[in-house]
Design a protein around this motif. Structure first.
Motif, PDB file in Angstrom:
ATOM      1  N   PHE A 171      -0.413  -4.948   9.266  1.00  0.00           N
ATOM      2  CA  PHE A 171       0.486  -4.073   8.617  1.00  0.00           C
ATOM      3  C   PHE A 171       1.805  -3.948   9.252  1.00  0.00           C
ATOM      4  O   PHE A 171       2.008  -4.078  10.442  1.00  0.00           O
ATOM      5  CB  PHE A 171      -0.094  -2.656   8.653  1.00  0.00           C
ATOM      6  N   GLY A 172       2.702  -3.641   8.473  1.00  0.00           N
ATOM      7  CA  GLY A 172       4.259  -3.298   9.013  1.00  0.00           C
ATOM      8  C   GLY A 172       4.103  -2.159   9.454  1.00  0.00           C
ATOM      9  O   GLY A 172       3.201  -1.134   9.309  1.00  0.00           O
ATOM     10  N   SER A 173       5.150  -1.332   9.703  1.00  0.00           N
ATOM     11  CA  SER A 173       5.375   0.153  10.493  1.00  0.00           C
ATOM     12  C   SER A 173       5.623   0.972   9.327  1.00  0.00           C
ATOM     13  O   SER A 173       5.757   2.259   9.656  1.00  0.00           O
ATOM     14  CB  SER A 173       6.434   0.018  11.563  1.00  0.00           C
ATOM     15  N   LEU A 203      -5.359   5.571   1.710  1.00  0.00           N
ATOM     16  CA  LEU A 203      -4.326   4.338   1.586  1.00  0.00           C
ATOM     17  C   LEU A 203      -4.889   3.930   0.098  1.00  0.00           C
ATOM     18  O   LEU A 203      -6.022   3.815  -0.488  1.00  0.00           O
ATOM     19  CB  LEU A 203      -4.919   3.516   2.454  1.00  0.00           C
ATOM     20  N   GLN A 248       0.431   5.590   1.456  1.00  0.00           N
ATOM     21  CA  GLN A 248      -0.245   6.319   1.927  1.00  0.00           C
ATOM     22  C   GLN A 248       0.146   7.668   1.748  1.00  0.00           C
ATOM     23  O   GLN A 248       1.389   8.228   2.298  1.00  0.00           O
ATOM     24  CB  GLN A 248      -0.624   6.013   3.634  1.00  0.00           C
ATOM     25  N   TYR A 289      -1.206  -7.021  -5.043  1.00  0.00           N
ATOM     26  CA  TYR A 289      -1.216  -7.908  -4.080  1.00  0.00           C
ATOM     27  C   TYR A 289      -0.845  -9.190  -4.664  1.00  0.00           C
ATOM     28  O   TYR A 289      -0.874  -9.678  -5.881  1.00  0.00           O
ATOM     29  CB  TYR A 289      -2.367  -7.806  -3.072  1.00  0.00           C
ATOM     30  N   GLY A 340      -8.191 -10.296   8.062  1.00  0.00           N
ATOM     31  CA  GLY A 340      -7.538  -9.618   8.999  1.00  0.00           C
ATOM     32  C   GLY A 340      -6.190  -9.218   8.679  1.00  0.00           C
ATOM     33  O   GLY A 340      -5.020  -9.740   8.930  1.00  0.00           O
ATOM     34  N   TYR A 341      -5.862  -8.132   8.081  1.00  0.00           N
ATOM     35  CA  TYR A 341      -4.541  -7.418   7.438  1.00  0.00           C
ATOM     36  C   TYR A 341      -3.646  -7.234   8.628  1.00  0.00           C
ATOM     37  O   TYR A 341      -4.095  -6.625   9.689  1.00  0.00           O
ATOM     38  CB  TYR A 341      -4.510  -6.343   6.722  1.00  0.00           C
ATOM     39  N   TYR A 373       1.009  -1.283   0.171  1.00  0.00           N
ATOM     40  CA  TYR A 373      -0.168  -0.001   0.221  1.00  0.00           C
ATOM     41  C   TYR A 373       0.883   1.182   0.143  1.00  0.00           C
ATOM     42  O   TYR A 373       2.048   1.159   0.450  1.00  0.00           O
ATOM     43  CB  TYR A 373      -0.890   0.062   1.070  1.00  0.00           C
ATOM     44  N   PHE A 429       3.242   0.895   2.700  1.00  0.00           N
ATOM     45  CA  PHE A 429       3.232  -0.147   4.030  1.00  0.00           C
ATOM     46  C   PHE A 429       3.061  -1.434   3.066  1.00  0.00           C
ATOM     47  O   PHE A 429       2.538  -1.724   1.946  1.00  0.00           O
ATOM     48  CB  PHE A 429       1.997   0.073   4.394  1.00  0.00           C
TER      49      PHE A 429
END
Lengths: 110, 113
Positions: free
Chosen positions: B104-106, B43, B37, B48, B101-102, B35, B91
């Motif tokens: 996410f990384g930081s 977003l 942002q 994918y 339920g994704y 993604y 992201f």
């Protein structure tokens, strides 16, 4: 038909109040409606999610209300705390893809 | 589990340079998402993968963007050449099979000057 409209853009609530964030979708094929919470410098984190076969779901202080006929869903935060201050995103999805709302920046005043 | 791990956390590069962002998904997650942002666009899903295979790359803005997933534990997003309008937080997220339920990384904050 792919949009998810989220409101308000920003919201300020006193501690203990009940902020409500609303989302509306268009595509009736959507079958999953999550809310994500994002703190500055972090990725969004799944907060709570609902499927269209139920009208309400509670997890702790967070509640999703879902109105299938109106194609709307909302997030309520009970007994809000300053630590709940974050940006909240609604989303709607099917087939493992999510369409995201624009986000609501929530500030809880002490 | 360490969650979704992205590197670097911050990247500043000059226009025209190649940029490579890296992601390690959660072990056992079959889906991986990239993604972007920004304040203006929110977003945006770029691409994918399912079981390392790209499924939908319709969100990739231009041919300057490419993504690979050579194995189940690693993915890259490459921008070549980079432009100032690519500045954003990128992201990576992963999800197990048959669940939305994704995680996410930081994120990687990219600044192209």
């Amino acid at each position: 038909q792919q949009q998810v409209k989220q409101s308000p853009q920003s919201l300020i609530v006193q501690k203990g109040g009940i902020p409500i964030i609303n989302c509306a979708y268009e595509n009736t094929a959507f079958d999953y409606f999550p809310w994500y919470q994002q703190f500055p410098g972090k990725g969004p984190a799944l907060l709570i999610a609902i499927r269209p076969d139920v009208s309400e779901k509670k997890e702790g202080r967070f509640t999703i209300s879902f109105n299938k006929s109106a194609k709307q869903f909302s997030l309520h935060i009970m007994d809000s705390q300053p630590g709940d201050s974050a940006t909240y995103f609604c989303a709607a999805g099917s087939n493992y893809q999510l369409i995201w709302g624009a986000g609501t920046k929530l500030i809880i005043k002490p | 589990d360490a969650g979704v791990i992205q590197s670097p956390r911050h990247e500043v590069t000059e226009m025209g340079q190649e940029v490579t962002l890296r992601c390690k998904p959660i072990s056992g997650h079959d889906y991986l998402f990239w993604y972007r942002q920004t304040m203006m666009r929110g977003l945006e899903l770029l691409i994918y993968f399912n079981n390392n295979v790209p499924i939908d790359d319709s969100g990739m803005p231009e041919d300057r963007f490419s993504a690979k997933m050579p194995n189940a534990s690693f993915s890259t997003l490459k921008i070549q050449p980079s432009e100032p309008r690519d500045s954003a937080v990128y992201f990576c997220a992963s999800s197990p099979f048959e669940q939305y339920g994704y995680t996410f990384g930081s994120g990687t904050r990219l600044t192209v000057v």
